[in-house]
Design a protein around this motif. Structure first.
Motif, PDB file in Angstrom:
ATOM      1  N   SER A 295       1.129  -1.102  -0.215  1.00 15.33           N
ATOM      2  CA  SER A 295      -0.175   0.069   0.381  1.00 15.33           C
ATOM      3  C   SER A 295       1.239   1.546   0.347  1.00 15.33           C
ATOM      4  O   SER A 295       0.569   1.842  -0.674  1.00 15.33           O
ATOM      5  N   ALA A 296       1.919   1.085   0.788  1.00 18.06           N
ATOM      6  CA  ALA A 296       2.725   2.463   0.955  1.00 18.06           C
ATOM      7  C   ALA A 296       3.354   3.083  -0.405  1.00 18.06           C
ATOM      8  O   ALA A 296       3.731   4.117  -0.922  1.00 18.06           O
ATOM      9  N   ILE A 297       3.891   1.723  -1.246  1.00 20.00           N
ATOM     10  CA  ILE A 297       4.584   1.355  -2.600  1.00 20.00           C
ATOM     11  C   ILE A 297       3.972   2.216  -3.595  1.00 20.00           C
ATOM     12  O   ILE A 297       3.962   3.055  -4.175  1.00 20.00           O
ATOM     13  N   LEU A 298       2.169   1.875  -3.405  1.00 21.02           N
ATOM     14  CA  LEU A 298       1.360   2.346  -4.532  1.00 21.02           C
ATOM     15  C   LEU A 298       0.502   4.060  -3.982  1.00 21.02           C
ATOM     16  O   LEU A 298       0.582   4.854  -4.921  1.00 21.02           O
ATOM     17  N   ALA A 299       0.590   4.476  -2.345  1.00 21.21           N
ATOM     18  CA  ALA A 299       0.446   5.355  -2.175  1.00 21.21           C
ATOM     19  C   ALA A 299       1.623   6.759  -2.834  1.00 21.21           C
ATOM     20  O   ALA A 299       1.353   7.133  -3.681  1.00 21.21           O
ATOM     21  N   ALA A 300       2.643   5.931  -2.764  1.00 20.58           N
ATOM     22  CA  ALA A 300       3.962   6.653  -3.530  1.00 20.58           C
ATOM     23  C   ALA A 300       4.165   6.935  -4.178  1.00 20.58           C
ATOM     24  O   ALA A 300       4.581   8.420  -5.027  1.00 20.58           O
ATOM     25  N   ALA A 301       3.856   5.952  -5.136  1.00 16.00           N
ATOM     26  CA  ALA A 301       3.779   6.228  -7.133  1.00 16.00           C
ATOM     27  C   ALA A 301       2.457   6.746  -7.129  1.00 16.00           C
ATOM     28  O   ALA A 301       2.877   8.076  -8.280  1.00 16.00           O
ATOM     29  N   GLY A 302       1.991   7.088  -6.145  1.00 17.52           N
ATOM     30  CA  GLY A 302       0.611   7.303  -6.765  1.00 17.52           C
ATOM     31  C   GLY A 302       0.489   9.171  -7.021  1.00 17.52           C
ATOM     32  O   GLY A 302       0.124  10.382  -7.653  1.00 17.52           O
ATOM     33  N   LEU A 303       1.605   9.694  -5.541  1.00 14.02           N
ATOM     34  CA  LEU A 303       1.841  11.488  -5.488  1.00 14.02           C
ATOM     35  C   LEU A 303       2.814  11.778  -6.135  1.00 14.02           C
ATOM     36  O   LEU A 303       2.740  13.047  -6.472  1.00 14.02           O
ATOM     37  N   ALA A 304       3.960  10.983  -6.939  1.00 12.14           N
ATOM     38  CA  ALA A 304       4.563  11.348  -7.627  1.00 12.14           C
ATOM     39  C   ALA A 304       4.520  11.654  -9.182  1.00 12.14           C
ATOM     40  O   ALA A 304       4.585  12.364  -9.488  1.00 12.14           O
ATOM     41  N   VAL A 305       3.305  10.929  -9.457  1.00 14.57           N
ATOM     42  CA  VAL A 305       2.516  11.447 -10.240  1.00 14.57           C
ATOM     43  C   VAL A 305       1.600  12.593 -10.599  1.00 14.57           C
ATOM     44  O   VAL A 305       1.718  13.254 -11.684  1.00 14.57           O
ATOM     45  N   LEU A 306       0.739  12.523  -9.018  1.00 18.68           N
ATOM     46  CA  LEU A 306       0.429  14.181  -9.191  1.00 18.68           C
ATOM     47  C   LEU A 306       1.389  15.105  -8.933  1.00 18.68           C
ATOM     48  O   LEU A 306       0.839  16.210  -9.780  1.00 18.68           O
ATOM     49  N   ASP A 310       1.480  16.924 -15.413  1.00 13.17           N
ATOM     50  CA  ASP A 310       0.233  18.258 -15.108  1.00 13.17           C
ATOM     51  C   ASP A 310      -1.009  17.528 -16.764  1.00 13.17           C
ATOM     52  O   ASP A 310      -0.457  18.191 -17.427  1.00 13.17           O
ATOM     53  N   GLN A 311      -0.879  16.386 -16.181  1.00 11.63           N
ATOM     54  CA  GLN A 311      -2.502  16.506 -17.143  1.00 11.63           C
ATOM     55  C   GLN A 311      -3.928  15.175 -16.638  1.00 11.63           C
ATOM     56  O   GLN A 311      -3.416  14.953 -15.733  1.00 11.63           O
ATOM     57  N   PRO A 312      -4.558  16.269 -16.725  1.00  9.08           N
ATOM     58  CA  PRO A 312      -5.924  15.839 -15.867  1.00  9.08           C
ATOM     59  C   PRO A 312      -5.691  14.566 -15.982  1.00  9.08           C
ATOM     60  O   PRO A 312      -6.516  13.709 -14.518  1.00  9.08           O
ATOM     61  N   ILE A 313      -6.105  13.200 -16.756  1.00 10.10           N
ATOM     62  CA  ILE A 313      -6.656  12.169 -16.808  1.00 10.10           C
ATOM     63  C   ILE A 313      -5.273  11.050 -15.911  1.00 10.10           C
ATOM     64  O   ILE A 313      -5.350  10.624 -15.087  1.00 10.10           O
ATOM     65  N   ILE A 314      -4.440  11.116 -16.201  1.00 12.45           N
ATOM     66  CA  ILE A 314      -3.295  11.010 -15.409  1.00 12.45           C
ATOM     67  C   ILE A 314      -2.953  11.301 -14.120  1.00 12.45           C
ATOM     68  O   ILE A 314      -2.866  10.488 -13.489  1.00 12.45           O
ATOM     69  N   ALA A 315      -3.244  12.424 -13.751  1.00 10.27           N
ATOM     70  CA  ALA A 315      -2.658  13.194 -12.173  1.00 10.27           C
ATOM     71  C   ALA A 315      -4.516  12.736 -11.308  1.00 10.27           C
ATOM     72  O   ALA A 315      -4.030  12.446 -10.560  1.00 10.27           O
ATOM     73  N   ALA A 316      -5.114  12.904 -12.574  1.00 10.94           N
ATOM     74  CA  ALA A 316      -7.036  11.999 -11.675  1.00 10.94           C
ATOM     75  C   ALA A 316      -6.284  10.433 -11.324  1.00 10.94           C
ATOM     76  O   ALA A 316      -6.337   9.815 -10.260  1.00 10.94           O
ATOM     77  N   LEU A 317      -5.651   9.838 -11.967  1.00 13.50           N
ATOM     78  CA  LEU A 317      -5.088   8.172 -12.027  1.00 13.50           C
ATOM     79  C   LEU A 317      -4.227   7.906 -10.124  1.00 13.50           C
ATOM     80  O   LEU A 317      -4.594   7.520 -10.082  1.00 13.50           O
ATOM     81  N   GLY A 318      -2.987   8.833 -10.875  1.00 13.19           N
ATOM     82  CA  GLY A 318      -2.502   9.431  -9.815  1.00 13.19           C
ATOM     83  C   GLY A 318      -3.289   9.456  -8.493  1.00 13.19           C
ATOM     84  O   GLY A 318      -3.090   9.545  -6.904  1.00 13.19           O
TER      85      GLY A 318
END
Length: 423
Positions: A295-306, A310-318
């Motif tokens: 879970s921690a790895i997934l959260a870190a990856a999503g936060l890094a993407v956000l 700077d792209q709405p769909i990708i940021a939403a996935l992050g």
């Protein structure tokens, strides 16, 4: 020590009431969080000044958490939940009125102190109720209770997005929500145990006597409890930074409107809810430690993407990955702290206090950094703490009754594998 079987309430209404308590707490928090841009604008303050307002709430939360085990030992969880939810509901109305109608920084700051204190004490009390249901049921379902909290945040955030889009003032919105929450609170507490059903969790020592102030303080010398607190610190920082700053971060960092900022928080809350609903099955299958690390790895990856894309769909996935990865840290930490029922109240309070340290340090740090380098860039510190939580995850390994229950859950699967392996 637990209450005699004859004094135990029916499990179904008790469990349902705990679900509702978590949801009401989530709706209260989401109403405040989702309207932070409107509150900031009504008060006409800078980002770092608004961070000081959130600091007031965090200070109140820490004071509430530090006193929670002692207050619960004296009053019991039912009374604490009643007083806590009533106080936060009234506080919510005063926050909206103080910002919009009065325009007073001081009124909002003082209200947030009491709001935070009531939230902190209520948080421990409702988690103890959840632990009581878990032990009665014989299965870890704490993520589902926290999923109910997340569901409450979805409802609260959705209402906030709608009223913000309609241009309804935060004072009217917060006051109306306060009335709704007060009525619901007065109904639901009737279904929580009145007697000493949770005596062993609320503050009895191993001999069945009321624990002393010294007994409850001694938990702070337990290395395992402190490490579990470190897990919750990192994951609460991941969750809390979204609660406090996500709406503002996307509004200021990506130039979107307030309704879109509330929607971004809604995506995060939805991901948290999904993660917590699925979390019980995942924990049953893999155990606490692997799930926490993944879970921690997934959260870190999503936060890094956000932060970086700077792209709405990708940021939403992050944002979705950030929420999904952050979903289990706090509830699993609470369950791990309650492994020993005789010290559950003090342990849960200590872990929650360490975890809520994120809410004390996080808001001003992110606010001050955000004023200088932007809120999105300031979130890198959150990513570092998430990784620290991943490293400390081994401390949450099942012990005592929790380990026995997990072994029992896995026994049928092992027996099936052994049967299939026979020639």
């Amino acid at each position: 020590m637990t209450a005699p079987t004859a004094s135990l309430p029916a499990l179904a209404p008790w469990r349902a009431a705990v679900f509702v308590v978590f949801a009401l707490n989530g709706m209260t928090m989401a109403t405040w969080v989702a309207r932070t841009p409107a509150i900031r604008d009504a008060l006409d303050v800078r980002t770092d000044q608004f961070g000081l307002l959130i600091l007031g709430m965090a200070i109140g939360s820490i004071l509430g958490l530090l006193s929670s085990s002692h207050v619960i030992a004296r009053l019991g969880t039912r009374r604490v939940i009643l007083v806590g939810l009533v106080t936060t509901s009234i506080g919510l109305a005063l926050i909206g009125i103080g910002a919009q109608a009065i325009g007073s920084f001081a009124v909002v700051f003082v209200t947030l102190l009491f709001f935070g204190a009531a939230t902190g004490i209520t948080d421990v009390a409702m988690n103890l109720e959840g632990a009581g249901v878990e032990q009665r049921q014989g299965r870890s379902i704490m993520p589902w209770f926290h999923a109910s909290w997340s569901f409450g945040t979805i409802v609260g955030a959705s209402i906030a997005a709608g009223v913000a889009d309609l241009g309804i003032g935060v004072d009217v919105h917060a006051s109306a929500m306060a009335v709704l929450l007060l009525v619901a609170t007065l109904v639901v507490v009737r279904f929580l145990p009145r007697d000493a059903v949770l005596a062993g969790l609320e503050g009895e020592n191993e001999s069945g006597e009321k624990s002393t102030f010294r007994d409850r303080l001694a938990i702070w010398r337990e290395p395992r409890i402190l490490l579990i607190g470190l897990i919750v610190l990192g994951m609460a920082f991941a969750e809390g930074s979204a609660n406090d700053w996500l709406a503002l971060a996307v509004v200021d960092g990506r130039g979107v409107d307030e309704a879109t900022g509330a929607l971004a928080f809604g995506i995060f809350a939805t991901a948290m809810t999904i993660g917590r609903i699925a979390g019980v099955w995942i924990l049953d299958r893999f155990g606490r430690v692997p799930v926490l690390r993944g879970s921690a790895i997934l959260a870190a990856a999503g936060l890094a993407v956000l932060i970086t894309v700077d792209q709405p769909i990708i940021a939403a996935l992050g944002i979705f990955a950030w929420g999904l990865g952050s979903s289990l840290g706090f509830p699993v930490g609470m369950s791990a702290a309650a492994d020993d029922p005789s010290r559950a109240a003090a342990s849960v309070a200590a872990v929650a206090t360490v975890g809520y340290f994120a809410f004390l340090v996080g808001p001003p740090v992110i606010g001050f950094l955000g004023e200088r380098i932007g809120l999105l860039n300031a979130l890198w510190i959150v990513l570092v703490l998430i990784l620290v939580a991943a490293i400390a995850s081994g401390a949450a390994r099942e012990r005592g009754a929790a380990a026995g229950a997990r072994a029992a859950d896995q026994a049928p699967a092992r027996a099936s594998v052994d049967e299939d392996a026979r020639p």
